[in-house]
Enzyme design. Structure first.
Site, PDB file in Angstrom:
ATOM      1  N   SER A 256       0.820  -1.218   0.000  1.00 28.42           N
ATOM      2  CA  SER A 256       0.000   0.000   0.000  1.00 28.42           C
ATOM      3  C   SER A 256       0.853   1.266   0.000  1.00 28.42           C
ATOM      4  O   SER A 256       1.803   1.393   0.776  1.00 28.42           O
ATOM      5  CB  SER A 256      -0.911  -0.001   1.223  1.00 28.42           C
ATOM      6  N   LYS A 307     -13.659  -4.409   2.157  1.00 27.18           N
ATOM      7  CA  LYS A 307     -14.565  -3.287   1.880  1.00 27.18           C
ATOM      8  C   LYS A 307     -16.039  -3.623   2.112  1.00 27.18           C
ATOM      9  O   LYS A 307     -16.816  -2.750   2.488  1.00 27.18           O
ATOM     10  CB  LYS A 307     -14.386  -2.803   0.437  1.00 27.18           C
ATOM     11  N   ASP A 393     -22.188 -13.643 -16.116  1.00 23.93           N
ATOM     12  CA  ASP A 393     -23.217 -13.697 -15.065  1.00 23.93           C
ATOM     13  C   ASP A 393     -23.015 -12.579 -14.041  1.00 23.93           C
ATOM     14  O   ASP A 393     -23.964 -11.916 -13.629  1.00 23.93           O
ATOM     15  CB  ASP A 393     -23.183 -15.054 -14.355  1.00 23.93           C
TER      16      ASP A 393
HETATM   17  P1  NAP Z   1     -11.407  -6.972  -7.372  1.00 23.27           P
HETATM   18  O1  NAP Z   1     -12.614  -6.742  -6.547  1.00 23.27           O
HETATM   19  O2  NAP Z   1     -10.499  -8.093  -7.084  1.00 23.27           O
HETATM   20  O3  NAP Z   1     -11.913  -7.096  -8.885  1.00 23.27           O
HETATM   21  C1  NAP Z   1     -11.039  -7.389  -9.947  1.00 23.27           C
HETATM   22  C2  NAP Z   1     -11.801  -7.329 -11.263  1.00 23.27           C
HETATM   23  O4  NAP Z   1     -10.857  -7.578 -12.299  1.00 23.27           O
HETATM   24  C3  NAP Z   1     -12.889  -8.382 -11.407  1.00 23.27           C
HETATM   25  O5  NAP Z   1     -13.931  -7.837 -12.166  1.00 23.27           O
HETATM   26  C4  NAP Z   1     -12.183  -9.480 -12.216  1.00 23.27           C
HETATM   27  O6  NAP Z   1     -13.053 -10.272 -12.961  1.00 23.27           O
HETATM   28  C5  NAP Z   1     -11.361  -8.622 -13.158  1.00 23.27           C
HETATM   29  N1  NAP Z   1     -10.239  -9.326 -13.733  1.00 23.27           N
HETATM   30  C6  NAP Z   1      -9.137  -9.794 -13.094  1.00 23.27           C
HETATM   31  N2  NAP Z   1      -8.303 -10.373 -14.005  1.00 23.27           N
HETATM   32  C7  NAP Z   1      -8.914 -10.258 -15.220  1.00 23.27           C
HETATM   33  C8  NAP Z   1      -8.571 -10.665 -16.540  1.00 23.27           C
HETATM   34  N3  NAP Z   1      -7.419 -11.289 -16.778  1.00 23.27           N
HETATM   35  N4  NAP Z   1      -9.432 -10.383 -17.545  1.00 23.27           N
HETATM   36  C9  NAP Z   1     -10.577  -9.730 -17.298  1.00 23.27           C
HETATM   37  N5  NAP Z   1     -10.977  -9.328 -16.073  1.00 23.27           N
HETATM   38  C10 NAP Z   1     -10.141  -9.595 -15.051  1.00 23.27           C
HETATM   39  O7  NAP Z   1     -10.474  -5.660  -7.390  1.00 23.27           O
HETATM   40  P2  NAP Z   1     -10.934  -4.141  -7.344  1.00 23.27           P
HETATM   41  O8  NAP Z   1     -10.868  -3.617  -5.953  1.00 23.27           O
HETATM   42  O9  NAP Z   1     -12.220  -4.024  -8.071  1.00 23.27           O
HETATM   43  O10 NAP Z   1      -9.743  -3.429  -8.153  1.00 23.27           O
HETATM   44  C11 NAP Z   1      -9.662  -3.518  -9.571  1.00 23.27           C
HETATM   45  C12 NAP Z   1      -8.519  -2.617 -10.060  1.00 23.27           C
HETATM   46  O11 NAP Z   1      -8.804  -1.262  -9.742  1.00 23.27           O
HETATM   47  C13 NAP Z   1      -7.180  -2.935  -9.368  1.00 23.27           C
HETATM   48  O12 NAP Z   1      -6.146  -2.784 -10.314  1.00 23.27           O
HETATM   49  C14 NAP Z   1      -7.058  -1.852  -8.334  1.00 23.27           C
HETATM   50  O13 NAP Z   1      -5.719  -1.533  -8.032  1.00 23.27           O
HETATM   51  C15 NAP Z   1      -7.734  -0.691  -9.020  1.00 23.27           C
HETATM   52  N6  NAP Z   1      -8.263   0.279  -8.071  1.00 23.27           N
HETATM   53  C16 NAP Z   1      -7.746   1.525  -8.139  1.00 23.27           C
HETATM   54  C17 NAP Z   1      -8.205   2.487  -7.274  1.00 23.27           C
HETATM   55  C18 NAP Z   1      -7.637   3.861  -7.378  1.00 23.27           C
HETATM   56  O14 NAP Z   1      -7.755   4.625  -6.403  1.00 23.27           O
HETATM   57  N7  NAP Z   1      -7.061   4.220  -8.492  1.00 23.27           N
HETATM   58  C19 NAP Z   1      -9.196   2.193  -6.316  1.00 23.27           C
HETATM   59  C20 NAP Z   1      -9.702   0.889  -6.274  1.00 23.27           C
HETATM   60  C21 NAP Z   1      -9.225  -0.063  -7.165  1.00 23.27           C
HETATM   61  P3  NAP Z   1     -13.766 -11.622 -12.341  1.00 23.27           P
HETATM   62  O15 NAP Z   1     -14.886 -11.118 -11.481  1.00 23.27           O
HETATM   63  O16 NAP Z   1     -14.196 -12.354 -13.525  1.00 23.27           O
HETATM   64  O17 NAP Z   1     -12.690 -12.318 -11.531  1.00 23.27           O
END
Ligand code: NAP
Length: 509
Positions: A256, A307, A393
């Protein structure tokens, strides 16, 4: 006449940070100590048991103190039976430590197991040096009152207790010991990533000093922190005993950048507070709240995987955060735990700089936690949202929940949207050369939530295709600034926070 150890320790208090140095040869030991000295450090633990020939450490102490008389050396020669590396008898161990004292070491660390071996064994050291009796537990944090009673049966200048926390509240048990026994000089620490907060907080909780790793070893082991980080990021010598404690809960938490960003913001505004990384495993939220109420923790950021589940522990939750089903910001006010979701402005504020959200068409990519916040934030703001993702889904379920339209990627690729919000982890470090879109990116504004690396392949390709781009760092800074404002009730020092984030994300040389 020799001063007694009590006099020495009272007249010249020990520096607050001790650098633990364990190297195979005496020359490397001195070399590393010299490097730390150049960085401003003055207090070193020489681990003589790490030397191939521990007796060479005695000469090293004498030489080093001859060159740098203003430094303080604590000598340790822990036996392998007690998790050290010295293979000799207790008598041989104490002979080496006596020689270290004669060579100028200000103190010696003797493990409780050796000290207990015979009542008179430490007599030659008593009155000659600062005698620290130490206890290490590499598996758990046992009942500490009984342990302290056992240790204080052996007269010494101070007692060091180092344990392994199995749950967050073990850290509080360790930290609260010096305050419960103000007449006993103590050094207290909990090891590993979970114990990290104790390394920062122990001096403020009455511990004599804390331990840091040499700068060269920074980040090599979970829970290790360099003196430079302790001083500059966590300001271990600056915050007061009444400083407010903030932090981030996550699993894992080591990656982090929030501690770097929020501590720099506190520093810029001269706020007497510190922000710590708290490792909390998925089933440990309740235990974390036990610790948070006692320390006390005033507020904290929440990230993967907490979260959603955090909501059940909160007294008051902002209505939009409740609808989203995710909270990323918690604080305590009037004895009640409150929660909000600053990922919402994290998405809407940067986008609103480039387009009017009501009625604009936005393609959201992903269906995880961040996508969920974005989906509700954007539909709430009046945007027409379509969602794509690899799991049809889950995409459909999210779309149904927030009034958006589910699409297949091939359908989305035939259209053009006012904006694309990418909310999957595709392209995130260490898989930095991946990208969700291979050909044309079907949107005018391209917002990638991924902020590590700072410039993702998606952002590079979008720029090359002439799109307006919004890198993930803008979202990170927006959500962090809103957290600061919720906690402090004043505007956030955004340029300072941005600089801190850029420094934290810069590749290490
Ligand atoms: P999360 O809850 O683990 O969700 C990850 C998402 O990515 C899910 O929809 C997953 O799909 C998809 N995914 C993972 N690998 C994939 C692939 N190879 N092809 C297609 N889809 C894929 O994580 P999150 O909290 O939503 O975070 C997602 C991203 O946003 C991360 O990179 C995180 O660092 C970033 N983020 C940034 C901020 C910021 O302040 N900039 C804030 C929050 C998050 P499935 O459901 O099919 O597994």
């Amino acid at each position: 006449m020799l001063k007694t150890s009590q006099e020495m320790s009272h007249r010249t208090p020990l520096p607050k940070v001790c650098i633990a140095l364990g190297l195979p040869t005496a020359s490397e030991l001195c070399e590393h100590a010299r490097r730390e000295l150049e960085g401003g450090e003055r207090f070193f633990e020489f681990r003589l048991d790490y030397l191939e020939r521990p007796e060479t450490g005695v000469e090293a102490i004498s030489r080093f103190l001859g060159e740098h008389p203003d430094t303080t050396i604590l000598a340790t020669c822990r036996r392998h039976q007690n998790q050290g590396r010295f293979n000799g008898s207790i008598e041989q161990q104490l002979k080496i430590l006596e020689a270290a004292v004669a060579a100028g070491a200000k103190g010696v660390d003797v493990e409780i197991e050796s000290a207990e071996s015979a009542p008179s064994i430490l007599d030659p050291l008593r009155g000659q040096t600062f005698l620290l009796i130490s206890y290490h537990n590499f598996t758990s944090t046992p009942p500490l009152e009984a342990l302290l009673r056992r240790m204080t049966r052996i007269p010494a200048d101070a007692y060091k207790i180092v344990t392994t926390p199995r749950k967050p509240s073990d850290n509080y048990r360790v930290l609260s010991l010096p305050r419960a026994h103000p007449r006993v000089s103590m050094v207290v620490l909990a090891m590993g990533e979970m114990g990290f907060s104790t390394r920062v907080l122990s001096p403020a909780f009455g511990g004599l000093y804390t331990y840091a790793a040499p700068h060269a070893a920074e980040g090599t082991a979970a829970g290790q922190v360099s003196a430079r980080q302790l001083r500059h990021c966590y300001r271990v010598e600056k915050f007061s005993r009444t400083a407010r404690i903030y932090g981030v809960i996550a699993d894992p938490v080591r990656h982090s950048i929030s501690p770097a960003v929020h501590n720099r913001a506190f520093q810029a505004r001269r706020i007497d507070a510190v922000y710590l990384p708290f490792l909390v495993h998925p089933n440990q939220l309740k235990d974390f709240f036990l610790m948070a109420e006692k320390l006390p923790v005033t507020g904290f950021s929440v990230t993967i995987p907490h979260k959603q589940r955090i909501i059940r522990y909160l007294d008051i939750v902002d209505p939009l955060a409740r609808r989203i089903g995710a909270v990323n910001t918690v604080w305590r006010k009037g004895g009640k735990w409150r929660g909000a979701n600053t990922d919402v402005p994290g998405v809407t504020v940067p986008l609103s700089k480039y387009l009017r959200l009501p009625k604009s068409s936005v393609l959201l990519v992903g269906n995880g936690g961040a996508a969920r916040s974005a989906a509700f934030a954007l539909t709430d703001a009046g945007a027409k949202v379509s969602i794509v993702g690899r799991n049809v889904d889950r995409v459909r379920a999210l779309a149904k929940n927030c009034g958006a339209e589910p699409l297949l990627l091939k359908q989305a690729e035939t259209q053009n949207f006012d904006a694309i919000v990418h909310a999957t982890s595709v392209g995130m470090y260490p898989h930095s050369n991946e990208c969700f879109f291979n050909g044309r990116i079907p949107g005018d504004v391209v917002f990638d939530m991924v902020y590590n690396p700072l410039e993702t392949v998606l952002i590079q390709r979008a720029s090359a295709q002439g799109k307006t781009v919004i890198p993930g760092l803008q979202m990170f800074l927006e959500q962090a600034a809103h957290q600061f404002e919720l906690w402090m009730g004043e505007s956030a020092p955004r340029p300072v926070m941005e600089r801190a984030a850029l420094d934290a994300l810069a590749p290490r040389t």
